[in-house]
Motif scaffolding. Structure first.
Motif, PDB file in Angstrom:
ATOM      1  N   ARG A  76       0.874  -1.171   0.000  1.00 16.29           N
ATOM      2  CA  ARG A  76       0.000   0.000   0.000  1.00 16.29           C
ATOM      3  C   ARG A  76       0.912   1.221   0.000  1.00 16.29           C
ATOM      4  NH1 ARG A  76      -2.501  -3.707  -0.973  1.00 16.29           N
ATOM      5  NH2 ARG A  76      -4.437  -4.509  -0.062  1.00 16.29           N
ATOM      6  N   THR A  77       0.871   1.988  -1.057  1.00 11.38           N
ATOM      7  CA  THR A  77       1.716   3.166  -1.160  1.00 11.38           C
ATOM      8  C   THR A  77       0.869   4.418  -1.025  1.00 11.38           C
ATOM      9  OG1 THR A  77       3.251   2.000  -2.613  1.00 11.38           O
ATOM     10  CG2 THR A  77       3.408   4.381  -2.565  1.00 11.38           C
ATOM     11  N   LEU A  85      -3.944   2.839  13.853  1.00 15.81           N
ATOM     12  CA  LEU A  85      -4.783   3.877  13.253  1.00 15.81           C
ATOM     13  C   LEU A  85      -4.375   4.138  11.807  1.00 15.81           C
ATOM     14  CD1 LEU A  85      -6.917   6.098  13.289  1.00 15.81           C
ATOM     15  CD2 LEU A  85      -5.213   7.623  14.337  1.00 15.81           C
ATOM     16  N   LEU A  86      -3.054   4.313  11.556  1.00 14.59           N
ATOM     17  CA  LEU A  86      -2.620   4.584  10.186  1.00 14.59           C
ATOM     18  C   LEU A  86      -2.950   3.407   9.274  1.00 14.59           C
ATOM     19  CD1 LEU A  86      -1.240   6.489   8.193  1.00 14.59           C
ATOM     20  CD2 LEU A  86       0.945   5.416   8.790  1.00 14.59           C
ATOM     21  N   ARG A  87      -2.752   2.191   9.776  1.00 13.81           N
ATOM     22  CA  ARG A  87      -3.076   1.008   8.971  1.00 13.81           C
ATOM     23  C   ARG A  87      -4.546   1.034   8.546  1.00 13.81           C
ATOM     24  NH1 ARG A  87      -2.066  -4.551   8.046  1.00 13.81           N
ATOM     25  NH2 ARG A  87      -3.994  -5.757   8.069  1.00 13.81           N
ATOM     26  N   GLU A  88      -5.444   1.293   9.485  1.00 18.19           N
ATOM     27  CA  GLU A  88      -6.871   1.301   9.165  1.00 18.19           C
ATOM     28  C   GLU A  88      -7.227   2.432   8.210  1.00 18.19           C
ATOM     29  OE1 GLU A  88      -8.978  -1.115   9.777  1.00 18.19           O
ATOM     30  OE2 GLU A  88      -7.226  -2.119  10.669  1.00 18.19           O
ATOM     31  N   LEU A  89      -6.584   3.585   8.376  1.00 19.47           N
ATOM     32  CA  LEU A  89      -6.865   4.712   7.489  1.00 19.47           C
ATOM     33  C   LEU A  89      -6.408   4.423   6.061  1.00 19.47           C
ATOM     34  CD1 LEU A  89      -5.850   7.641   9.859  1.00 19.47           C
ATOM     35  CD2 LEU A  89      -8.168   7.150   9.050  1.00 19.47           C
ATOM     36  N   VAL A  90      -5.241   3.793   5.938  1.00 18.04           N
ATOM     37  CA  VAL A  90      -4.744   3.435   4.605  1.00 18.04           C
ATOM     38  C   VAL A  90      -5.684   2.417   3.955  1.00 18.04           C
ATOM     39  CG1 VAL A  90      -2.894   2.250   3.363  1.00 18.04           C
ATOM     40  CG2 VAL A  90      -2.328   3.994   5.051  1.00 18.04           C
ATOM     41  N   LEU A  91      -6.078   1.399   4.708  1.00 18.96           N
ATOM     42  CA  LEU A  91      -6.977   0.393   4.158  1.00 18.96           C
ATOM     43  C   LEU A  91      -8.347   0.986   3.842  1.00 18.96           C
ATOM     44  CD1 LEU A  91      -6.090  -2.688   6.400  1.00 18.96           C
ATOM     45  CD2 LEU A  91      -5.324  -2.189   4.076  1.00 18.96           C
TER      46      LEU A  91
END
Length: 262
Positions: free
Chosen positions: A78-79, A103-109
């Motif tokens: 994920r870029t 949090l960042l992981r969920e926002l990216v996804l």
């Protein structure tokens, strides 16, 4: 390689699948780029350094920074791209590894899986992702930077040895065996390592093993297995090296890493 792009204001999130051993040649982007593998392990090289990225971490690549990548196994990448204006105002200008927060992981996804979302929510997700990334980059500034110096490529013999050790950090050859392998003397090879890296062959190999160990501890691999794979006779000798270089035991590092990611 397969990809689809989701574009938001000031942010573009691109999902890409890399297949085992797939590489990208040295290239750069106009935008800043966060390289994040949600599964699999990715090597990222920039500024003659290498970062080995497990799924709990990501590497920030500033705009116009030449870099290359290689996949270990199948990698779901994920870029997150940000425009140069945002970068110059808010983000650091050197490549750096960060620990990806839940949090960042969920926002990216969420940014990827956003076709049904209304524009206002997409904007909020993008803005929050940028804010969280900014905070994580700031936190990473003071942390230990586990990067690995790479050979410049000027010495083909050195490059051959380094490539072999990067492929297999537990390779048993010492300086004497490598010197015979590339048809040079042990003394010449020792000088070349010192001139290229500012450290001895043993210290450079130790750095390679540390980077490999950190990546595997992040994924929850047992210390005994890691120690054996990296060529240490006992888990105790591996732990001694790890503590000397990081200031903590492998089990302590692993427990802290897992608490950050859950």
């Amino acid at each position: 390689m397969q990809n689809n792009e989701i574009v938001h204001h000031r942010v573009k999130i691109t999902p890409i699948t890399y297949f085992p051993g797939q590489t990208t040649e040295m290239h750069c982007h106009r935008r800043g780029q966060l390289v994040y593998a949600v599964s699999g392990i990715m090597d990222v090289s920039a500024h003659n350094k290498l970062w080995r990225i497990p799924p709990q971490r990501a590497v920030w690549i500033p705009p116009q920074t030449a870099h290359s990548m290689m996949a270990h196994g199948t990698v779901e990448l994920r870029t997150l791209y940000t425009d140069p204006e945002t970068v110059s105002e808010r983000f650091c200008i050197s490549p750096i590894m960060i620990s990806v927060s839940p949090l960042l992981r969920e926002l990216v996804l969420r940014g990827i899986d956003g076709d049904s979302q209304i524009d206002r929510i997409k904007e909020q997700v993008s803005a929050l992702a940028l804010t969280e990334l900014e905070l994580l980059l700031q936190e990473s500034q003071g942390s230990l930077d586990y990067t690995l110096p790479l050979p410049s490529g000027n010495d083909k013999r050195l490059a051959q040895i380094c490539s072999a050790i990067l492929r297999d950090p537990g390779h048993p050859y010492g300086l004497e065996e490598w010197a015979q392998k590339v048809f040079t003397s042990r003394r010449t090879l020792a000088r070349r390592f010192q001139a290229e890296f500012g450290m001895s062959f043993l210290n450079w190999r130790q750095q390679v093993r540390l980077v490999a160990a950190l990546s595997r501890l992040d994924q929850g691999d047992p210390v005994t297995v890691i120690a054996n794979d990296l060529g240490y006779e006992t888990p105790a000798s591996f732990s001694l090296m790890f503590r000397k270089l990081t200031g903590r035991s492998p089990s302590s590092y692993a427990s802290v890493a897992h608490s950050h990611h859950h």
